[in-house]
Design an enzyme around this catalytic site. Structure first.
Site, PDB file in Angstrom:
ATOM      1  N   ASP A  71       0.758  -1.282  -0.122  1.00 25.31           N
ATOM      2  CA  ASP A  71      -0.029   0.055  -0.206  1.00 25.31           C
ATOM      3  C   ASP A  71       0.994   1.166  -0.134  1.00 25.31           C
ATOM      4  O   ASP A  71       2.119   1.324   0.622  1.00 25.31           O
ATOM      5  CB  ASP A  71      -0.898  -0.005   1.355  1.00 25.31           C
ATOM      6  CG  ASP A  71      -1.929   0.858   1.155  1.00 25.31           C
ATOM      7  OD1 ASP A  71      -2.369   1.440   0.158  1.00 25.31           O
ATOM      8  OD2 ASP A  71      -2.628   1.417   2.272  1.00 25.31           O
TER       9      ASP A  71
ATOM     10  N   GLY B 120      -0.179   5.490  -4.526  1.00 22.09           N
ATOM     11  CA  GLY B 120      -0.821   6.681  -5.030  1.00 22.09           C
ATOM     12  C   GLY B 120      -0.234   7.985  -4.331  1.00 22.09           C
ATOM     13  O   GLY B 120      -0.031   8.777  -4.805  1.00 22.09           O
ATOM     14  N   ARG B 121      -0.079   7.531  -2.964  1.00 19.21           N
ATOM     15  CA  ARG B 121       0.317   8.833  -2.085  1.00 19.21           C
ATOM     16  C   ARG B 121       1.612   9.077  -2.525  1.00 19.21           C
ATOM     17  O   ARG B 121       2.197  10.265  -2.609  1.00 19.21           O
ATOM     18  CB  ARG B 121       0.509   8.297  -0.788  1.00 19.21           C
ATOM     19  CG  ARG B 121      -1.113   8.752   0.040  1.00 19.21           C
ATOM     20  CD  ARG B 121      -1.270   8.497   1.279  1.00 19.21           C
ATOM     21  NE  ARG B 121      -1.491   6.819   1.180  1.00 19.21           N
ATOM     22  CZ  ARG B 121      -1.330   5.743   2.175  1.00 19.21           C
ATOM     23  NH1 ARG B 121      -1.059   6.249   3.348  1.00 19.21           N
ATOM     24  NH2 ARG B 121      -1.562   4.699   1.852  1.00 19.21           N
TER      25      ARG B 121
ATOM     26  N   HIS C 206       2.165   3.091  -9.145  1.00 17.27           N
ATOM     27  CA  HIS C 206       2.050   1.609  -9.310  1.00 17.27           C
ATOM     28  C   HIS C 206       3.347   0.889 -10.047  1.00 17.27           C
ATOM     29  O   HIS C 206       3.680  -0.209  -9.620  1.00 17.27           O
ATOM     30  CB  HIS C 206       0.673   1.273  -9.895  1.00 17.27           C
ATOM     31  CG  HIS C 206      -0.597   1.696  -9.323  1.00 17.27           C
ATOM     32  ND1 HIS C 206      -0.665   1.444  -7.891  1.00 17.27           N
ATOM     33  CD2 HIS C 206      -1.488   2.621  -9.817  1.00 17.27           C
ATOM     34  CE1 HIS C 206      -1.859   1.968  -7.366  1.00 17.27           C
ATOM     35  NE2 HIS C 206      -2.333   2.607  -8.572  1.00 17.27           N
TER      36      HIS C 206
ATOM     37  N   TRP D 250     -11.797  -2.260  -7.814  1.00 18.77           N
ATOM     38  CA  TRP D 250     -12.619  -1.889  -8.989  1.00 18.77           C
ATOM     39  C   TRP D 250     -13.400  -0.478  -8.908  1.00 18.77           C
ATOM     40  O   TRP D 250     -13.893   0.064  -9.894  1.00 18.77           O
ATOM     41  CB  TRP D 250     -13.478  -3.066  -9.429  1.00 18.77           C
ATOM     42  CG  TRP D 250     -12.794  -4.086  -9.601  1.00 18.77           C
ATOM     43  CD1 TRP D 250     -12.942  -5.467  -8.872  1.00 18.77           C
ATOM     44  CD2 TRP D 250     -12.209  -4.636 -10.720  1.00 18.77           C
ATOM     45  NE1 TRP D 250     -12.412  -6.302  -9.538  1.00 18.77           N
ATOM     46  CE2 TRP D 250     -11.871  -5.953 -10.756  1.00 18.77           C
ATOM     47  CE3 TRP D 250     -11.932  -3.865 -11.940  1.00 18.77           C
ATOM     48  CZ2 TRP D 250     -11.072  -6.542 -11.659  1.00 18.77           C
ATOM     49  CZ3 TRP D 250     -11.038  -4.691 -12.896  1.00 18.77           C
ATOM     50  CH2 TRP D 250     -10.807  -5.922 -12.862  1.00 18.77           C
TER      51      TRP D 250
ATOM     52  N   LEU E 160      11.433 -19.588  -4.053  1.00 18.27           N
ATOM     53  CA  LEU E 160      10.228 -18.920  -3.405  1.00 18.27           C
ATOM     54  C   LEU E 160       9.007 -19.136  -4.154  1.00 18.27           C
ATOM     55  O   LEU E 160       8.997 -19.157  -5.235  1.00 18.27           O
ATOM     56  CB  LEU E 160      10.653 -17.435  -3.261  1.00 18.27           C
ATOM     57  CG  LEU E 160       9.529 -16.511  -2.813  1.00 18.27           C
ATOM     58  CD1 LEU E 160       9.492 -16.797  -1.002  1.00 18.27           C
ATOM     59  CD2 LEU E 160       9.810 -15.059  -2.961  1.00 18.27           C
TER      60      LEU E 160
HETATM   61  C1  IPE Z   1      -5.498  -2.877   0.091  1.00 16.54           C
HETATM   62  O1  IPE Z   1      -5.113  -1.460  -0.215  1.00 16.54           O
HETATM   63  C2  IPE Z   1      -5.391  -3.381  -1.329  1.00 16.54           C
HETATM   64  C3  IPE Z   1      -4.024  -3.560  -2.067  1.00 16.54           C
HETATM   65  C4  IPE Z   1      -3.008  -2.933  -1.617  1.00 16.54           C
HETATM   66  C5  IPE Z   1      -4.069  -4.045  -3.335  1.00 16.54           C
HETATM   67  P1  IPE Z   1      -6.139  -0.418  -0.338  1.00 16.54           P
HETATM   68  O2  IPE Z   1      -5.652   1.112  -0.631  1.00 16.54           O
HETATM   69  O3  IPE Z   1      -7.204  -0.798  -1.434  1.00 16.54           O
HETATM   70  O4  IPE Z   1      -7.062  -0.342   1.071  1.00 16.54           O
HETATM   71  P2  IPE Z   1      -7.829   0.694   1.667  1.00 16.54           P
HETATM   72  O5  IPE Z   1      -8.781   1.228   0.810  1.00 16.54           O
HETATM   73  O6  IPE Z   1      -6.921   1.728   2.219  1.00 16.54           O
HETATM   74  O7  IPE Z   1      -8.456  -0.112   2.943  1.00 16.54           O
HETATM   75  C1  IPE Z   2      -1.599   0.300  -3.277  1.00 19.24           C
HETATM   76  O1  IPE Z   2      -1.521   1.453  -3.523  1.00 19.24           O
HETATM   77  C2  IPE Z   2      -2.126  -0.473  -4.723  1.00 19.24           C
HETATM   78  C3  IPE Z   2      -3.286  -0.577  -4.970  1.00 19.24           C
HETATM   79  C4  IPE Z   2      -4.288  -0.644  -4.178  1.00 19.24           C
HETATM   80  C5  IPE Z   2      -3.848  -1.148  -5.957  1.00 19.24           C
HETATM   81  P1  IPE Z   2      -2.788   2.384  -3.440  1.00 19.24           P
HETATM   82  O2  IPE Z   2      -3.043   2.874  -4.810  1.00 19.24           O
HETATM   83  O3  IPE Z   2      -3.684   2.040  -2.509  1.00 19.24           O
HETATM   84  O4  IPE Z   2      -1.879   3.639  -2.715  1.00 19.24           O
HETATM   85  P2  IPE Z   2      -2.587   4.852  -1.817  1.00 19.24           P
HETATM   86  O5  IPE Z   2      -3.197   3.970  -0.513  1.00 19.24           O
HETATM   87  O6  IPE Z   2      -3.573   5.673  -2.623  1.00 19.24           O
HETATM   88  O7  IPE Z   2      -1.454   5.888  -1.419  1.00 19.24           O
HETATM   89 MG    MG Z   3      -4.052   2.510  -0.303  1.00 20.80          MG
END
Ligand code: IPE
Ligand code: IPE
Ligand code: MG
Length: 245
Positions: free
Chosen positions: A25, A28-29, A42, A74, A135
């Site tokens: 996770d 995006g940030r 990503h 999605w 692995l």
């Molecule tokens: C969890 O992250 C899913 C993945 C890392 C693929 P999200 O960003 O979707 O989770 P929430 O929305 O913060 O709970």
């Molecule tokens: C995790 O990173 C990747 C996916 C959920 C696909 P995010 O895209 O959720 O990143 P943040 O949490 O918005 O920073």
């Molecule tokens: Mg996230």
């Protein structure tokens, strides 16, 4: 040489978990802080994944299960979803990224809804890496813990209707065997970068006795040192599984 390896040679104080799961996770940030589109985050995250998978292989982790795309993801804009799927496609087309690393690839989640091209690439990558002895990497794609349980319940109910299963003699093991992770040990350690302290529908059946490790570091910035720190912390935990101390 990493701190972990140096210490490992000096003493047996470090216990390498058999199965590590990671909620990747913060992509995006990471991108937003740099003024970049989320897909750039990503891409950077995919690169971190390769580094971390290689490292886990090297230090003797047996299973690594990474959360790549959830059943809830999605809800994101189509351009972002398409971007993630394209990054995955590129990874699978570059077969050296797993074949050259002696890594066995396996997908968990409901992949039936993906494009035919992606489904073919997934099947091919699983076949091509099936003989790898290193692995085992599970990529959780269109994965949701509740969705997985729903799939298992449907399969078991179907067998019960067909008279193949006696409902009263069902065991917890039977349910584990109906999960996407059938035959694998449960995760010992679940790592979540990105600063959130939640499970986000990840491995909710399998994590009953998992240890957790959280960090504020965003996934694209995550380093092998963070794996070392997580394993170091894990090594000092007393896993009682309900026993008296
Ligand atoms: C969890 O992250 C899913 C993945 C890392 C693929 P999200 O960003 O979707 O989770 P929430 O929305 O913060 O709970
Ligand atoms: C995790 O990173 C990747 C996916 C959920 C696909 P995010 O895209 O959720 O990143 P943040 O949490 O918005 O920073
Ligand atoms: Mg996230």
């Amino acid at each position: 040489m990493s701190l972990f390896f140096r210490r490992k040679k000096q003493s047996d104080a470090v216990t390498v978990p058999q199965h590590i799961a990671i909620i990747m996770d913060g992509n995006g940030r990471w991108a937003k802080r740099r003024g970049l589109p989320r897909t750039a985050g990503h891409s950077a995250g995919a690169s971190t994944f390769k580094t971390i998978a290689r490292y886990c292989n090297k230090i003797g982790v047996k299973y690594l299960t990474v959360y790549a795309f959830s059943t809830e993801n999605w809800k994101r804009p189509k351009a972002e979803v398409d971007g993630i799927m394209n990054i995955l496609r590129d990874y699978l087309l570059d077969t050296d990224s797993f074949k050259g690393e002696n890594i066995r690839l396996h997908f968990i989640g409901d992949t039936s809804v993906l494009s035919d091209e992606l489904k073919d690439l997934i099947a091919k990558s699983e076949q091509d890496s099936a003989d790898a002895t290193g692995l085992w990497v599970n990529i959780a794609l269109n994965y949701g813990g509740r969705d997985e349980i729903l799939h298992a319940v449907r399969a078991i109910a179907r067998d019960a209707c067909d008279g193949k299963v006696n409902i009263d003699s069902l065991t917890e093991q039977d349910i584990s065997d109906a999960m996407f992770t059938a035959g694998m040990p449960d995760p010992d350690l679940i790592i979540r970068p990105g600063g959130e302290h939640r499970i986000s529908n990840y491995l909710i059946w399998q994590s009953a006795y998992a240890e957790y490790w959280f960090t504020d570091r965003l996934w694209p910035d995550f380093k092998t040192d963070d794996i070392d720190a997580a394993i170091e912390s894990y090594s000092h935990r007393d896993r009682r599984f309900g026993n008296a101390k």
